[in-house]
Write a protein that holds these residues in place. Sequence first.
Motif, short mmCIF file in Angstrom:
data_model
loop_
_atom_site.label_atom_id
_atom_site.label_comp_id
_atom_site.label_asym_id
_atom_site.label_seq_id
_atom_site.Cartn_x
_atom_site.Cartn_y
_atom_site.Cartn_z
N GLY A 346 15.80 0.84 -17.92
CA GLY A 346 15.94 1.89 -18.92
C GLY A 346 16.63 3.11 -18.33
O GLY A 346 17.52 3.70 -18.94
N TYR A 347 16.23 3.46 -17.08
CA TYR A 347 16.83 4.62 -16.44
C TYR A 347 18.34 4.43 -16.26
O TYR A 347 19.13 5.34 -16.50
N ALA A 348 18.73 3.22 -15.86
CA ALA A 348 20.16 2.95 -15.64
C ALA A 348 20.96 3.15 -16.92
O ALA A 348 22.14 3.50 -16.88
N LEU A 349 20.32 2.94 -18.06
CA LEU A 349 21.02 3.12 -19.34
C LEU A 349 20.83 4.52 -19.88
O LEU A 349 21.22 4.81 -21.01
N GLY A 447 25.68 -6.32 -25.85
CA GLY A 447 26.63 -6.07 -24.77
C GLY A 447 27.26 -4.70 -24.90
O GLY A 447 27.31 -3.93 -23.94
N SER A 448 27.71 -4.35 -26.12
CA SER A 448 28.33 -3.03 -26.26
C SER A 448 27.31 -1.93 -26.08
O SER A 448 27.61 -0.89 -25.48
N ALA A 449 26.07 -2.14 -26.59
CA ALA A 449 25.06 -1.10 -26.44
C ALA A 449 24.76 -0.84 -24.97
O ALA A 449 24.77 0.30 -24.50
N ILE A 450 24.54 -1.92 -24.21
CA ILE A 450 24.22 -1.76 -22.79
C ILE A 450 25.41 -1.17 -22.05
O ILE A 450 25.28 -0.23 -21.26
N GLY A 451 26.59 -1.70 -22.34
CA GLY A 451 27.80 -1.20 -21.67
C GLY A 451 28.02 0.28 -21.91
O GLY A 451 28.18 1.06 -20.97
N VAL A 452 27.98 0.69 -23.18
CA VAL A 452 28.28 2.08 -23.51
C VAL A 452 27.23 3.03 -22.94
O VAL A 452 27.57 4.04 -22.31
N THR A 453 25.94 2.70 -23.11
CA THR A 453 24.93 3.62 -22.59
C THR A 453 24.96 3.68 -21.07
O THR A 453 24.79 4.74 -20.48
N PHE A 454 25.23 2.55 -20.43
CA PHE A 454 25.31 2.56 -18.96
C PHE A 454 26.45 3.47 -18.51
O PHE A 454 26.30 4.28 -17.59
N ILE A 455 27.58 3.35 -19.16
CA ILE A 455 28.73 4.17 -18.77
C ILE A 455 28.45 5.65 -19.00
O ILE A 455 28.65 6.48 -18.10
N THR A 456 27.94 6.00 -20.19
CA THR A 456 27.68 7.42 -20.44
C THR A 456 26.65 7.95 -19.45
O THR A 456 26.79 9.06 -18.93
N ALA A 457 25.59 7.16 -19.18
CA ALA A 457 24.56 7.62 -18.25
C ALA A 457 25.15 7.84 -16.87
O ALA A 457 24.93 8.88 -16.23
#
Lengths: 466, 336
Positions: A346-349, A447-457
């Motif tokens: 969760g933290y990573a995202l 995939g898009s949710a994890i990808g986008v939140t990971f990148i913004t975080a």
Amino acid sequence: MADNFDPANVLIKAEQLRNSLSPAFRDDIVQSIYSEAEQIAKRSVRSTSQKSVDFDQRVDQIVTSPIFGLPIMLSLLALIIWITVSGANVVSAWISNILFPIGAWGSQLFTQVGIPWYITGFLWDGIYRAMAWIVAVMLPPMAIFFPSFTLLEDLGYLPRVAFNLDWLYKKAGAHGKQSLTMAMGFGCNAAGIISTRIIDSPRERLIAILTNNFVPCNGRFPTLIMLSTVFVAASFSPVWTSIIAATSVVGVVLIGVIFTLVVSWGLSQTILKGQASAFTLELPPYRRPNVMRILYTSLVDRTIFVLGRALQTAAPAGAAIWLLANINVAGTSLATHTANFLQPFGYALGLDGVILLAYIIAIPANEIVVPTMMMMYLGAGSMVDGPGSNEGIRSLLMNQNGWTMLTAINLMLFALLHNPCGTTILTIYHETKSVKWAVWSVVITLGSAIGVTFITATVARLLGWG
Amino acid sequence: MNISLVLLATVLLIAILVPRYGLLATFSAMRQRLQKELTEDALKFLIERQYLGNNPSIESLAGKLHLSHTKASQLVGQMESQGLLAMKGLQLTLTPAGEQLGLRVIRAHRLWEKYLADEAKMPLHRIHREAHRLEHNTTSDQLNRMEAEMGFPVRDPHGDPIPNISGKIVETEKMPATEWPQAKTARIIEIEDEPQIAYQQIVATGLRLGMHVRILDRTKDSVVIGDGINEYRLAPIIAANIQVAPVSEDAEIAATHPTLAQLKPRQVAKIVSLDETVQGFTRRRFLDLGLTPGAEIYPELENFFGEPRAYRIRGTLIALRKNQAEQIKVTLQETI
């Protein structure tokens, strides 16, 4: 002469004749049917005036004009969403005031009779509460949204929207009617996916099905509105609160629309590669809407249908939530254990373990994400409303549970992009008759949710923000 | 002996030996399938060569199927024993049974190509491979239903004739583009899908089936084909894969007509014909909506992004994208 009547010879003769036909003989058949129909119509149908056609043309000139077309469309959509959200709050409160006391009364009765607390809790605080919550939160917005949407459909306005927006969808390799299924998705993604039946070419229809979830449905709107009011708008002066909140919700919706178009384009270039097939769109004459039919199709075909499916999946979810919150291992509940386990991911995202847990439990229906989160943060044993005021929610989340602005923004993004709810996945399976596409829909969105939140975080943290 | 070891061995044995689902059964089913596909591919090749009037040798079969000489000989031996072909000296000849089966495979292949191109709207350069995969796993019953549903098509999307249910092929008059007399209009009726490289090169230039063309120039190292708007330059060896046929007079006149897309707002026209390249799903849709020859039509509603445009026909308003409007030929009427 006699052997001419041998069936085999007839077949051979037919075969020969067929091959001598011109390739366009089918056109000729259809043409003759049409001319016959035209003659019959000419004999028996009399038109009294040209008035209605003129009226239609004038309306068409306005709703598809470069100046008014887009604003009319956006304001109608905004109006429907506004009516839905504000009207639903009132009705939801009424339904809650009826359903939740029944739950309280039921569990009290069970306790008096002497039924063990865990059975009472499991049945009334777990299963019943989840189902009541779903009915209270899901039914009113659908009962308002679907009739208003069906009204526009019945008026004949919706095909004009598809007409206005088709150029965008053409670029994405999709069908203009996808704009309508997306608009339907604001009400409910499962209903949006059923409505893709209006797209008659299979490839474009699959694109519309797989990307429908990028439009936030009624179940996800409350989360978005709560977050934008409590976090984003709170940083501005009170005068601006509602405008900023509305703007940020619109912003999130626009991100969703952009995602829909980009993913549609990506799909039409890769797994759903193919030529753009027939785009034909009938623009029917404007009609006076038929109120009874609107109520019937929107309430019975759409609302009750979706609600029924949602209830089927809500019951096990309610049971799971209650069990997770009430089974203790080594002094803490299973829910807390799971949330702690999910914390690093969760933290990573840019989120936390509780949020991820809430999303996993809320797979059956997104409406219960916020109450489940609140249950965890408040340490309660069943789903609850959060603190009453915005300040209360803000301090609970930020001061006691380590939320930052990044958490709020990433949660909004996650709420927008994450996997479809159980009902929607089930509907995708029913509509496509294929496990493969149901799985793809989850893979693409998650995939898009994890990808986008990971990148913004990651970017936010690198910039020392959040 | 250790009990768990015995258990493990039993489980393994079961996994291997169970009929239908065991490893052994799966493996032999896979081998049988591969063998069947190989046989069918061989039959298809032999029929195609027989049409060209020569009976190939084992070497050329081995080359075509990418097999070693030994493997190819084995295959031929097997097919001989199945009564599908006979060796005459070094030449392979199909028996009537072999020809029947081979035509069935060709029928499956071409029907699938037709289906994939016209109904599933798959890009043309991918249909050959997909049809090749599907042709081996389709029952005759499925094929017949597919054929009926598509309205008994005569030709596949490459213009090759589709054998009918009794395996008969109806040939029409045609000749390679390289032999067609200059300055006479011809219709492209076939673009051979093999070799793939040649096919892809032709499709990439924009030449399509049903197009009306003229040979503009022919030299030793290039053939120039024109369709009235564009010119296409191909190497003679590539151009030889394009088969053309004479154009009927009606069609030649139709080709000079403007399209729906060229109409000015509210300019009334009468539909002459739908482009021949529009087939299957799209054509049916057009006809269903009343876009039939002879119908009056005019553009009524413009979109501020240029397309789609809505046309008034038979009292209803129907929006079409530009590339679709370009497929409908019209003649001008006087303006209202």
